[in-house]
Design a protein around this motif. Structure first.
Motif, PDB file in Angstrom:
ATOM      1  N   UNK A   1      11.509   1.274 -15.601  1.00  0.00           N
ATOM      2  CA  UNK A   1      10.225   1.311 -14.943  1.00  0.00           C
ATOM      3  C   UNK A   1       9.079   1.375 -15.884  1.00  0.00           C
ATOM      4  N   UNK A   2       7.977   1.437 -15.266  1.00  0.00           N
ATOM      5  CA  UNK A   2       6.518   1.836 -15.909  1.00  0.00           C
ATOM      6  C   UNK A   2       5.707   2.835 -15.010  1.00  0.00           C
ATOM      7  N   UNK A   3       6.206   3.868 -15.016  1.00  0.00           N
ATOM      8  CA  UNK A   3       5.390   5.010 -14.203  1.00  0.00           C
ATOM      9  C   UNK A   3       3.962   5.207 -14.494  1.00  0.00           C
ATOM     10  N   UNK A   4       3.926   5.540 -15.891  1.00  0.00           N
ATOM     11  CA  UNK A   4       2.502   5.902 -16.303  1.00  0.00           C
ATOM     12  C   UNK A   4       1.536   4.939 -16.023  1.00  0.00           C
ATOM     13  N   UNK A   5       1.923   3.524 -16.473  1.00  0.00           N
ATOM     14  CA  UNK A   5       0.823   2.459 -16.182  1.00  0.00           C
ATOM     15  C   UNK A   5       0.758   2.259 -14.613  1.00  0.00           C
ATOM     16  N   UNK A   6       1.785   2.367 -13.944  1.00  0.00           N
ATOM     17  CA  UNK A   6       1.681   2.286 -12.645  1.00  0.00           C
ATOM     18  C   UNK A   6       0.567   3.197 -11.861  1.00  0.00           C
ATOM     19  N   UNK A   7       1.011   4.567 -12.080  1.00  0.00           N
ATOM     20  CA  UNK A   7      -0.019   5.515 -11.837  1.00  0.00           C
ATOM     21  C   UNK A   7      -1.736   5.471 -11.996  1.00  0.00           C
ATOM     22  N   UNK A   8      -1.578   4.716 -13.347  1.00  0.00           N
ATOM     23  CA  UNK A   8      -3.077   4.408 -13.803  1.00  0.00           C
ATOM     24  C   UNK A   8      -3.653   3.475 -13.000  1.00  0.00           C
ATOM     25  N   UNK A   9      -2.941   2.328 -12.778  1.00  0.00           N
ATOM     26  CA  UNK A   9      -3.645   1.169 -12.082  1.00  0.00           C
ATOM     27  C   UNK A   9      -3.844   1.118 -10.519  1.00  0.00           C
ATOM     28  N   UNK A  10      -2.682   2.015 -10.083  1.00  0.00           N
ATOM     29  CA  UNK A  10      -2.762   1.967  -8.472  1.00  0.00           C
ATOM     30  C   UNK A  10      -4.063   2.252  -7.939  1.00  0.00           C
ATOM     31  N   UNK A  11      -4.672   1.954  -7.164  1.00  0.00           N
ATOM     32  CA  UNK A  11      -5.913   2.177  -6.436  1.00  0.00           C
ATOM     33  C   UNK A  11      -5.331   3.183  -5.197  1.00  0.00           C
ATOM     34  N   UNK A  12      -6.322   4.564  -5.421  1.00  0.00           N
ATOM     35  CA  UNK A  12      -6.057   5.519  -4.674  1.00  0.00           C
ATOM     36  C   UNK A  12      -7.206   6.015  -3.885  1.00  0.00           C
ATOM     37  N   UNK A  13      -7.254   6.279  -2.617  1.00  0.00           N
ATOM     38  CA  UNK A  13      -6.359   6.083  -1.586  1.00  0.00           C
ATOM     39  C   UNK A  13      -6.173   4.387  -1.480  1.00  0.00           C
ATOM     40  N   UNK A  14      -5.049   4.201  -1.100  1.00  0.00           N
ATOM     41  CA  UNK A  14      -5.125   2.416  -1.016  1.00  0.00           C
ATOM     42  C   UNK A  14      -5.839   1.849   0.070  1.00  0.00           C
ATOM     43  N   UNK A  15      -6.518   0.604  -0.297  1.00  0.00           N
ATOM     44  CA  UNK A  15      -7.358   0.060   0.671  1.00  0.00           C
ATOM     45  C   UNK A  15      -6.462  -1.137   1.594  1.00  0.00           C
ATOM     46  N   UNK A  16      -6.972  -0.969   2.532  1.00  0.00           N
ATOM     47  CA  UNK A  16      -6.264  -2.305   3.497  1.00  0.00           C
ATOM     48  C   UNK A  16      -7.248  -3.390   3.341  1.00  0.00           C
TER      49      UNK A  16
ATOM     50  N   UNK B   1      -4.119  -3.707  -8.329  1.00  0.00           N
ATOM     51  CA  UNK B   1      -3.938  -2.262  -7.940  1.00  0.00           C
ATOM     52  C   UNK B   1      -3.311  -1.861  -6.745  1.00  0.00           C
ATOM     53  N   UNK B   2      -2.801  -2.956  -6.008  1.00  0.00           N
ATOM     54  CA  UNK B   2      -1.995  -2.696  -4.672  1.00  0.00           C
ATOM     55  C   UNK B   2      -0.687  -2.280  -5.173  1.00  0.00           C
TER      56      UNK B   2
ATOM     57  N   UNK C   1       0.806  -1.249  -0.228  1.00  0.00           N
ATOM     58  CA  UNK C   1      -0.096   0.061   0.033  1.00  0.00           C
ATOM     59  C   UNK C   1       0.719   1.519   0.016  1.00  0.00           C
ATOM     60  N   UNK C   2      -0.034   2.420   0.176  1.00  0.00           N
ATOM     61  CA  UNK C   2       0.963   3.579   0.056  1.00  0.00           C
ATOM     62  C   UNK C   2       0.036   4.782   0.748  1.00  0.00           C
ATOM     63  N   UNK C   3       0.729   5.789   0.939  1.00  0.00           N
ATOM     64  CA  UNK C   3       0.312   6.973   1.743  1.00  0.00           C
ATOM     65  C   UNK C   3      -0.687   7.854   1.206  1.00  0.00           C
ATOM     66  N   UNK C   4      -0.607   8.168  -0.418  1.00  0.00           N
ATOM     67  CA  UNK C   4      -1.403   9.071  -0.976  1.00  0.00           C
ATOM     68  C   UNK C   4      -2.635   9.088  -0.986  1.00  0.00           C
ATOM     69  N   UNK C   5      -3.377  10.282  -0.827  1.00  0.00           N
ATOM     70  CA  UNK C   5      -4.906  10.303  -0.461  1.00  0.00           C
ATOM     71  C   UNK C   5      -5.663  10.244  -1.827  1.00  0.00           C
TER      72      UNK C   5
END
Ligand code: ZN
Length: 314
Positions: free
Chosen positions: A207-222, A168-169, A130-134
């Motif tokens: 690295x695949x920054x753009x794809x990562x940003x697109x698929x990461x669930x924000x905010x993270x769910x635990x 997405x995690x 997970x991550x800390x971005x809201x």
């Protein structure tokens, strides 16, 4: 042909972060001092398991699925849905995120929801989960600034822990871990961060920054894991996870248990101990690393010994 329990071999993959435990603890054929992953049950084209017993010895698991869809009756489009791995993490793995089914379907792959059973952990071992971005904007800003220190959530881990990692995690296994992974049969990974490491030639991994940003669930769910432990004659059964993609249990066997095949299939991988698998075709010795695929509508079977076995099905 009547369905029978398929013993399958592991496909070993060297990784820059891999170690020697898949060789020393499990003795996998073709494992080396730097094997990171043993794909213990796989029908994925990037590392398909081969059957080693019975009439289909020498055929791949994917071929058997194609020949006998009735042995695996949940399967759609002939695609075997799960991939089971053992991972030996001598160094930190890069931080990654996987797409979900909808995103991955645009290029003919499944999404990748996975889960981890911690077989062994050195003191101080950690994972990223997970991550800390809201918001996605905050996530993007931290990634673009290279501020992974405050972005990523680190979690201390110990032997016996279990983690659910939905698509997405943002996640990474850390150094000093030996892990049993159950995942959707997919090989789609977006690498978000690699600790600025360089290889012997001085190159960074892609690295695949753009794809990562697109698929990461924000905010993270635990994703909470609440293991359910059941004591039965000859076995303690720990159910770690039952979700739409898989059910995962650990069976601690002491003595003899009897089982029926289920309507889909059952996947077994021995982690510890010695024993035997018995069915109408005879007896198969079980050691650490032995993996079996029990198709639907098999005859009853028994397992005897002192064993710890990971079990998965859909
Ligand atoms: Zn992953």
């Amino acid at each position: 042909m009547e369905p029978y329990a398929l013993v399958v071999n592991a496909v070993c993959q060297e990784r820059i972060w891999g170690g020697n435990k898949l060789l020393t603890r499990f003795g996998f054929k073709h494992a080396t001092e730097q094997t990171g992953e043993a794909w213990v049950i796989s029908a994925h084209p990037n590392g398909p398991s081969t059957v080693v017993n019975g009439p289909y010895a020498g055929k791949s698991l994917a071929e058997v699925v194609e020949l006998h869809p009735d042995w695996f009756d949940h399967l759609q489009l002939g695609k075997f849905p799960l991939l089971l791995k053992l991972l030996d993490c001598r160094a930190d793995l890069s931080v990654q995120v996987h797409p979900d089914d909808a995103y991955a379907s645009s290029f003919g792959e499944l999404g990748k929801t996975e889960c981890w059973y911690i077989v062994d952990a050195e003191p101080g071992a950690e994972i990223v989960l997970g991550h800390n971005a809201q918001t996605r904007e905050e996530f993007r800003a931290k990634v673009e600034a290279g501020d992974f220190e405050t972005l990523l959530r680190r979690v201390p881990v110990k032997q016996g822990d279990f983690f659910f990692v939905p698509s997405g995690t943002v996640h990474a296994l850390g150094k000093g871990l030996l892990v049993f992974e159950t995942q959707q049969s997919s090989d789609v990974t977006y690498r978000l961060y690699d600790y600025d490491r360089r290889d012997a030639q001085g190159n960074r991994r892609e690295l695949h920054l753009e794809s990562s940003i697109q698929v990461a669930i924000c905010p993270a769910e635990s994703a909470n894991v609440n293991p359910v432990i059941t004591r039965e004659a000859g076995r303690t059964r720990t159910r770690f996870m039952a979700c739409e993609y898989f059910t995962v249990e650990k069976w601690s066997i002491f003595g003899k248990i009897h089982e029926l095949s289920r309507s889909s299939f059952t996947l077994l991988t021995v982690l510890h101990g010695e024993g035997h698998f018995l069915d109408q075709t005879g007896l198969t010795a079980l050691h650490p690393g032995t993996s079996l695929v029990i198709p639907a509508n098999c005859a009853d079977y028994a397992i005897e010994g002192t064993l710890e076995i990971m079990v998965a099905w859909i």
